[in-house]
Scaffold this active site. Structure first.
Site, short mmCIF file in Angstrom:
data_model
loop_
_atom_site.label_atom_id
_atom_site.label_comp_id
_atom_site.label_asym_id
_atom_site.label_seq_id
_atom_site.Cartn_x
_atom_site.Cartn_y
_atom_site.Cartn_z
N TYR A 164 15.84 31.81 1.86
CA TYR A 164 14.67 32.62 2.18
C TYR A 164 14.67 33.08 3.65
O TYR A 164 15.17 32.39 4.54
CB TYR A 164 13.39 31.82 1.93
CG TYR A 164 13.01 31.70 0.48
CD1 TYR A 164 12.70 32.82 -0.28
CD2 TYR A 164 12.94 30.45 -0.14
CE1 TYR A 164 12.33 32.71 -1.61
CE2 TYR A 164 12.58 30.32 -1.47
CZ TYR A 164 12.27 31.46 -2.20
OH TYR A 164 11.91 31.35 -3.52
N LYS B 249 0.84 -1.20 0.00
CA LYS B 249 0.00 0.00 0.00
C LYS B 249 0.88 1.25 0.00
O LYS B 249 2.08 1.20 0.25
CB LYS B 249 -0.92 0.00 1.22
CG LYS B 249 -0.19 -0.02 2.55
CD LYS B 249 -1.17 -0.07 3.71
CE LYS B 249 -0.42 -0.08 5.05
NZ LYS B 249 -1.36 -0.06 6.18
#
Length: 821
Positions: free
Chosen positions: A716, A492
């Site tokens: 940033y 999964k």
């Protein structure tokens, strides 16, 4: 290959021969999935810790195999009694004895290579250096085990001028068996290190065990600089010719000096009072050692220093693995330039067959001329044609004058070119669609140029998945199971981020019993990709029921509502006996029927002929934590009680499973009929962590290095600032790739050339910055985010989470590269 009659080889080993038709065979097979020419094969039914070759005899018979070596307690099925059998006490020992007998018939020089590391590279480099001057037979890939060695040595034939075989061991008592099979005349000891140390009392004991390979040797080649090796060999084998290389005066080949530069090493040597120089096209210490072992052997074989100096310049790296990559136009590309001989071609074609996504997928082979085969060129091409037909290859693109000369022998769609440049000039990428493409060539054909055209273009940040390690981890858990216990493998969430189809395909090839997915669309994707084995959908949605029925997906039923809705869907299609998997909640308090609901559930199930319980299961809450052991035992008891009541009330038996990866290790008494294996396949365990292998490696590279003055800010929000002049490496991996922003500003360090480089400043969407001021780092260098050097558990700990989240957070835009060593 020499053909042997079964009646002839039955005289070589103690056996009871049942020969209905005295046919001949040329090659031996031990893997039922790797059948080349079944009419000329003898299958050895080996019994291992996790497999029994006897189980595959019926399917091999259907494929055309008629010669079998089996254990004497094997009961021959009535419908297979017209085949031929050699009945022996132990198939592995008889197999080894059979090949030992064949080895005695050949007097050519044989090199046996052992050591902790470097065996495969030394073997391949000796072959590269010798080139076409001798007909060589050598181990395919890293075939150096108790099974791999006899498979390798069996290739010896009347034309062989030199054999080169690896010998690897992992515990005491193994080398004597391998040594008898190889019976080398020349021995090489590469080094002694930490590999497999857990099975030896000391490094000296391991060394002593490895040197048993040299009992039949006339000459032993080793590096005299290692005092432990030097003392051991001189102590045990002083009566033999010891051919040493090293820096000291006593060495036969003396290293006077070496000067490693950016991409090569200049080496000044002395041999037989003659000085000469070679230029090795590698700068690292490991390559220097491997090259010295190789050229020492060539000097021993009387090749001149001038020949060696010229040949060494042409050495190329040895690719230790096949790489599986996404190709253009819905193709897959398998790049394998490891070596080019018939044995390695057969192995690569097996991998091509395994990875073909659909039954109607075209299998395309791009193949170069094969050198050093020891076979007449026409016969070689004829054998290649037979192999390609057997493996279902639909299109061949041949490169080289030999293949081109015998183009008329190939019975499939085929195109031929004299050189790689001719192929590149004619290559039209859009002509390749929905194909599984194997690129297989000798290194000097430079097929990496072909591969680069056919591969999908991704940015270089990628997640590597080691399929060998995945299988090894699977077998680690299988070894803990009873023979009758089934395995459900969870794939999964994109197989924990590793790629659903590719992992499922390997598991199907390994004959896993069940696959588990989270949602129906994951199962549908696997069906469309050619996965045919049973698949359980763990979180079925009502709207997906019809889709599940179309693709034979089996739902988990966890509530009365889901049960009624699914049965209604079955009734509308007049379907009966459809397999379902019943979820019992024993303490997770998530999905599932609680034990108190079993009576009411039974009443319903007995009125529903549309369904049949295939399995029932429950989830353990804390099987990896000792503090919850009492609760785990209660869960197991509650589940056992509930399923017993269900079976008694329904009147039939079904599969029961409760153990997950950690449960397999810690609660072996609760294996029941099946276990569920998930994160353990990827190397995450509890008690067995040291024995599990890392499967995934998240890596990128340095795109730029720039100099930043002290106190200037980086990235940033001006978060990154250093109080010294710094070298800052830009790495193209960011939070859009799955690199969590919380790891910025020094909270995580990546690995470059074995050294840690901390993240500086905020992590950007597509890139991050590392401080490499004190490292020897260059633009283009590889950067490991997590992997063998930095375990993913450490990254999870830094983020206060679990490895599951790390794996499943890696973006789909990150290229997955699957490789098989």
């Amino acid at each position: 290959m020499t053909e042997y009659l079964l009646s002839e080889v039955s005289q070589w080993i103690p056996c009871n021969a049942i020969i209905n038709k005295n046919i001949g065979f040329t090659h031996l097979i031990t893997d039922s999935r790797s059948v080349g020419n079944p009419a000329k094969a003898l299958f050895i039914a080996i019994v291992g810790q996790n497999h029994n070759g006897h189980h595959y005899i019926p399917s091999l018979y259907q494929q055309g195999v008629r010669c079998f070596m089996v254990n004497e307690d094997f009961t021959i099925p009535n419908d297979l009694k017209d085949a031929n059998y050699l009945l022996v006490k132990n198939t592995l020992l008889a197999f080894q004895l059979l090949v030992t007998k064949k080895r005695r018939d050949y007097s050519c020089p044989v090199i046996g290579i052992t050591g902790s590391n470097g065996k495969t590279i030394v073997k391949e480099w000796i072959a590269q250096l010798i080139g076409k001057s001798k007909i060589i037979v050598r181990s395919p890939r890293s075939y150096n085990s108790q099974i791999g060695v006899p498979l390798s040595v069996w290739q010896l034939n009347a034309d062989t001028e030199l054999g080169i075989f690896e010998a690897g061991i992992s515990q005491r008592g193994e080398m004597e068996k391998i040594a008898a099979i190889i019976s080398p005349t020349i021995g090489i000891l590469t080094n002694i290190g930490a590999a497999h140390q857990e099975n030896f009392a000391s490094e000296h004991e391991k060394l002593h065990e490895k040197t048993k390979l040299f009992a039949t040797c006339e000459t032993i080649v080793f590096c005299s600089d290692y005092s432990l090796i030097n003392r051991e060999i001189e102590k045990v084998y002083s009566h033999k010719n010891l051919f040493m290389w090293g820096h000291d005066e006593a060495a036969n080949v003396r290293v006077i000096s070496k000067n490693a530069r950016e991409n090569h090493t200049q080496i000044h040597l002395n041999y037989l009072a003659t000085n000469f120089e070679i230029e090795l096209p590698f700068a690292d210490e490991v390559s220097f050692e491997n090259a010295m072992h190789s050229l020492a052997v060539l000097l021993l074989l009387n090749y001149t220093p001038a020949y060696i100096a010229d040949a060494v310049k042409k050495l190329v790296p040895v690719a230790m693995r096949m790489e599986l990559k996404e190709g253009i136009n819905n193709c897959i590309v398998i790049n394998d330039s490891y070596n080019s001989d018939l044995s390695s071609l057969s192995l690569s074609l097996d991998f091509l067959t395994q990875q073909s996504k659909h039954n109607n997928d075209r299998r395309t082979l791009i193949l170069s001329d094969i050198y050093q085969s020891g076979i007449n060129e026409k016969d070689l091409c004829s054998q290649i044609n037979s192999m390609l037909l057997q493996k279902g290859v639909s299109k061949l693109i041949g490169v080289g004058k030999v293949l081109q000369s015998f183009a008329y022998l190939f019975e499939m769609e085929a195109t031929f070119y004299a050189t790689t440049d001719e192929l590149l000039h004619a290559l039209i990428p859009n002509n390749f669609k929905n194909e599984a493409i194997l690129i297989k060539g000798s290194r000097n054909f430079e097929f990496e140029k072909v591969s680069s055209i056919l591969e999908m273009k991704h940015h270089q940040t990628c997640l590597e998945i080691n399929l060998n390690n995945l299988v090894d981890n699977l077998n680690y858990y299988r070894a803990k199971l009873k023979p009758q216990t089934k395995v459900l493998a969870m794939v999964k969430a994109f197989s924990y981020g590793s790629g659903s189809f590719e992992i499922a395909n390997v598991l199907q090839h390994q004959k896993i019993d069940y696959l588990g997915v989270a949602f129906a669309d994951e199962g549908v994707e696997l069906r469309k990709a050619g996965i045919s084995m049973p698949i359980i959908v763990m979180n079925p949605e009502i709207k997906s029921f019809q889709l599940m029925l179309q693709h034979q997906l089996e739902p988990e039923i966890y509530s009365f509502n889901i049960l009624h809705q699914f049965v209604a869907e079955l009734r509308s299609g007049a379907i009966s006996d459809y397999p379902i998997h019943l979820k019992i909640d024993t303490g997770m308090n998530r999905l599932g029927f609680v034990p108190e609901q079993v009576d009411a559930l039974l009443a319903l199930l007995n009125q529903m002929p549309e369904i049949r319980i295939k399995s029932s299961f429950s989830h353990l809450v804390g099987s990896d934590d000792k503090q919850f052991d009492d609760f785990t035992q209660k869960q197991i008891a509650d589940f056992t009680h509930a399923t017993k009541k269900l079976e008694e009330g329904l009147g039939y038996i079904f599969i029961k499973h409760i153990l997950n990866s950690s449960g397999i290790e810690r609660f072996p008494q609760a294996q029941l009929n099946m276990v569920r294996l998930g994160i353990g396949m990827y190397g995450m365990g509890t008690e067995g962590q040291k024995k599990l292998k890392s499967v995934t490696r998240f890596k990128s590279y340095i795109s730029q290095i720039r100099q930043v003055k002290a106190h200037q800010t980086i990235g940033y929000n001006r978060k990154g600032q250093l109080n010294f002049d710094a070298n800052i490496a830009i790495v193209p991996v960011g939070y859009a790739d799955g690199l969590n922003r919380k790891l910025g500003n020094g909270k995580w360090a990546m690995t470059i050339n074995g050294h840690k480089a901390p993240i500086v400043g905020n992590i950007c969407m597509d890139m991050c910055m590392l401080d490499v001021t004190d490292l020897q780092a260059c633009e283009g260098d590889e950067v490991e985010i997590f992997g063998p050097q930095v375990p993913v558990e450490q990254l999870a700990k830094a983020l206060e989470t679990i490895p599951y989240e790390i794996f499943t957070s890696i973006s789909r835009r990150v290229k997955r590269v699957y490789y098989y060593e």
